[in-house]
Design a protein around this motif. Structure first.
Motif, PDB file in Angstrom:
ATOM      1  N   GLY A 212       0.937   6.507  25.368  1.00 56.04           N
ATOM      2  CA  GLY A 212       1.727   7.463  26.146  1.00 56.04           C
ATOM      3  C   GLY A 212       3.051   7.754  25.462  1.00 56.04           C
ATOM      4  O   GLY A 212       3.110   8.021  24.262  1.00 56.04           O
ATOM      5  N   ASN A 213       4.137   7.636  26.213  1.00 57.28           N
ATOM      6  CA  ASN A 213       5.469   7.867  25.620  1.00 57.28           C
ATOM      7  C   ASN A 213       6.106   6.585  25.092  1.00 57.28           C
ATOM      8  O   ASN A 213       7.255   6.605  24.636  1.00 57.28           O
ATOM      9  N   GLY A 214       5.388   5.468  25.155  1.00 64.00           N
ATOM     10  CA  GLY A 214       5.885   4.207  24.609  1.00 64.00           C
ATOM     11  C   GLY A 214       6.838   3.443  25.502  1.00 64.00           C
ATOM     12  O   GLY A 214       7.304   2.357  25.138  1.00 64.00           O
TER      13      GLY A 214
ATOM     14  N   ILE B 112       7.666  11.146   5.909  1.00 62.41           N
ATOM     15  CA  ILE B 112       8.834  10.520   5.292  1.00 62.41           C
ATOM     16  C   ILE B 112      10.109  10.735   6.089  1.00 62.41           C
ATOM     17  O   ILE B 112      11.043   9.930   6.008  1.00 62.41           O
ATOM     18  N   ALA B 113      10.164  11.783   6.896  1.00 64.66           N
ATOM     19  CA  ALA B 113      11.374  12.049   7.690  1.00 64.66           C
ATOM     20  C   ALA B 113      11.677  10.893   8.636  1.00 64.66           C
ATOM     21  O   ALA B 113      12.842  10.598   8.904  1.00 64.66           O
ATOM     22  N   PHE B 114      10.629  10.225   9.128  1.00 67.61           N
ATOM     23  CA  PHE B 114      10.838   9.083  10.031  1.00 67.61           C
ATOM     24  C   PHE B 114      11.691   8.017   9.358  1.00 67.61           C
ATOM     25  O   PHE B 114      12.621   7.464   9.960  1.00 67.61           O
ATOM     26  N   LEU B 115      11.385   7.726   8.093  1.00 68.61           N
ATOM     27  CA  LEU B 115      12.116   6.692   7.365  1.00 68.61           C
ATOM     28  C   LEU B 115      13.469   7.194   6.879  1.00 68.61           C
ATOM     29  O   LEU B 115      14.486   6.516   7.025  1.00 68.61           O
TER      30      LEU B 115
ATOM     31  N   GLY C 234      12.622   4.246  19.899  1.00 72.53           N
ATOM     32  CA  GLY C 234      11.360   4.455  20.596  1.00 72.53           C
ATOM     33  C   GLY C 234      10.197   4.417  19.625  1.00 72.53           C
ATOM     34  O   GLY C 234      10.317   4.007  18.469  1.00 72.53           O
ATOM     35  N   VAL C 235       9.027   4.863  20.096  1.00 77.71           N
ATOM     36  CA  VAL C 235       7.796   4.796  19.325  1.00 77.71           C
ATOM     37  C   VAL C 235       7.439   6.184  18.793  1.00 77.71           C
ATOM     38  O   VAL C 235       7.437   7.160  19.538  1.00 77.71           O
ATOM     39  N   SER C 236       7.129   6.260  17.490  1.00 74.56           N
ATOM     40  CA  SER C 236       6.666   7.498  16.868  1.00 74.56           C
ATOM     41  C   SER C 236       5.253   7.282  16.339  1.00 74.56           C
ATOM     42  O   SER C 236       4.981   6.289  15.665  1.00 74.56           O
ATOM     43  N   LEU C 237       4.355   8.205  16.652  1.00 69.40           N
ATOM     44  CA  LEU C 237       2.970   8.126  16.201  1.00 69.40           C
ATOM     45  C   LEU C 237       2.835   8.928  14.916  1.00 69.40           C
ATOM     46  O   LEU C 237       3.005  10.151  14.917  1.00 69.40           O
TER      47      LEU C 237
END
Length: 368
Positions: A68-70, A107-110, A81-84
């Motif tokens: 869900g939304n974590g 790569i934007a996540f990191l 929070g959580v990113s899928l």
């Protein structure tokens, strides 16, 4: 305090027969009310790693539904929070669909994270690891890369097919496959602490060496070139890397001495909650040494079993050493031993099912 971002790495070749036909290992039901991924997610949450990316290899639908939304895992959504993270570009190309390409594709996540360190851990190895302690030891050592291992004396039976580390002091000299030919091994728990800047460099390096290299391959290749340190974890650890080990580890948790090593008031295991009624035990119900989730209705004998939500056990049915997933029904008078029943299946016509060397599997939604 060091800033940390986490990756849960689902890029593995592990499968549990029919249980993973339509879902990844991470979202397979465990102990009646959890998904396997809940344990590593809870470790991240309890370790105050609030920004977590999940590197999804395949079959994302059930994982999206489970996570869900974590919010169920108590992450501080204001700080992360959580990113899928799903690598659509290479999802249908097995050799290219690995963890490094997934990190690159997302790569934007990191890059946008303000982290100093990155924790990378798998879902299929269940631990109660405090990543804050490992990160602290990593920072104090001055290392750029730290690999977490556990020293075991039954490597001829456990973690066969996993990696072990050849160490010189606390430095990793070589990463090799455990073939089960020795009892004592320093088994890799596939958990790594890497400086963020170093991880970015490793990604670039791996792509130059081989487009097919995943993170494990790259670290093994780098042992001669970089100083990779090791951290010994001495807590609970179980590897669920096959259909047989899924059943074995599940049954182990029916032992209070085992389950209390994981389920502790100081280290909660979070999961999605469901608004289901309490379990209903009818007139003929006899239940021994079992996990029974909410919503189950029992009117037979249940011994050494794990029953998920909304499971029905009919009148005078006998169910022993079985794992029965959500919404499945066992008819009155049936006799089941050593069986794994996937969700929404019904045992109606073939009323005696007994698994032999490995548990018998009944597919999702089947009528037997």
């Amino acid at each position: 305090m060091a800033k940390v971002v986490g990756y849960i790495n689902l890029h593995s070749d592990i499968s549990y027969k029919g249980l993973t036909e339509r879902r990844p290992v991470a979202s397979v039901s465990f102990l009646g009310r959890y998904g396997i991924i809940d344990f590593v997610l809870s470790n991240m949450s309890n370790s105050n790693v609030d920004t977590v990316g999940i590197l999804i290899k395949e079959k994302p639908r059930s994982l999206f539904k489970h996570l869900g939304n974590g919010n169920s895992w108590n992450f501080n959504s204001k700080s992360g929070g959580v990113s899928l993270l799903y690598n659509e570009k290479y999802a249908n190309s097995p050799m290219y669909n690995h963890d490094i390409n997934n990190i690159v594709e997302n790569i934007a996540f990191l890059e946008k994270s303000k982290a100093d360190y990155v924790v990378i851990a798998p879902a299929h190895i269940i631990t109660t690891m405090n990543y804050a302690e490992v990160v602290d030891a990593h920072a104090k050592s001055g290392a750029e890369i730290t690999m977490v291992y556990q020293k075991i004396n039954n490597a001829d039976e456990a973690f066969v097919g996993s990696d072990f580390l050849r160490l010189k002091g606390k430095q990793v000299m070589e990463i090799k496959n455990n073939k089960g030919n020795r009892k004592e091994r320093n088994i890799s728990l596939e958990t790594y602490i890497i400086n963020k800047k170093t991880l970015l460099k490793i990604i670039q390096y791996a792509q130059k060496v081989s487009s097919f290299f995943n993170l494990r391959d790259t670290l093994a290749y780098l042992c001669d070139e970089r100083k990779i340190m090791a951290y010994e974890y001495k807590g609970f650890a179980r590897c669920i890397d096959s259909y047989g080990s899924y059943y074995k580890v599940s049954m182990e948790f029916l032992d209070m001495d085992i389950s209390t090593q994981v389920f502790k008031s100081t280290w909660p295991i979070f999961t999605n909650t469901n608004d289901t009624p309490p379990t209903k035990y009818l007139k003929n119900a006899i239940v021994k040494k079992s996990f029974v989730a909410n919503g189950a209705v029992i009117d037979g004998e249940v011994d050494g079993c794990i029953l998920s939500r909304n499971v029905t056990i009919g009148k005078n049915a006998v169910v022993k050493n079985c794992i029965i997933l959500n919404g499945s029904k066992v008819c009155a008078g049936a006799h089941l031993e050593n069986v794994i029943i996937d969700k929404d299946a019904r045992i109606e016509k073939k009323t005696e099912l007994i698994g032999e060397e490995e548990p018998l599997y009944v597919r999702e939604g089947d009528v037997v």
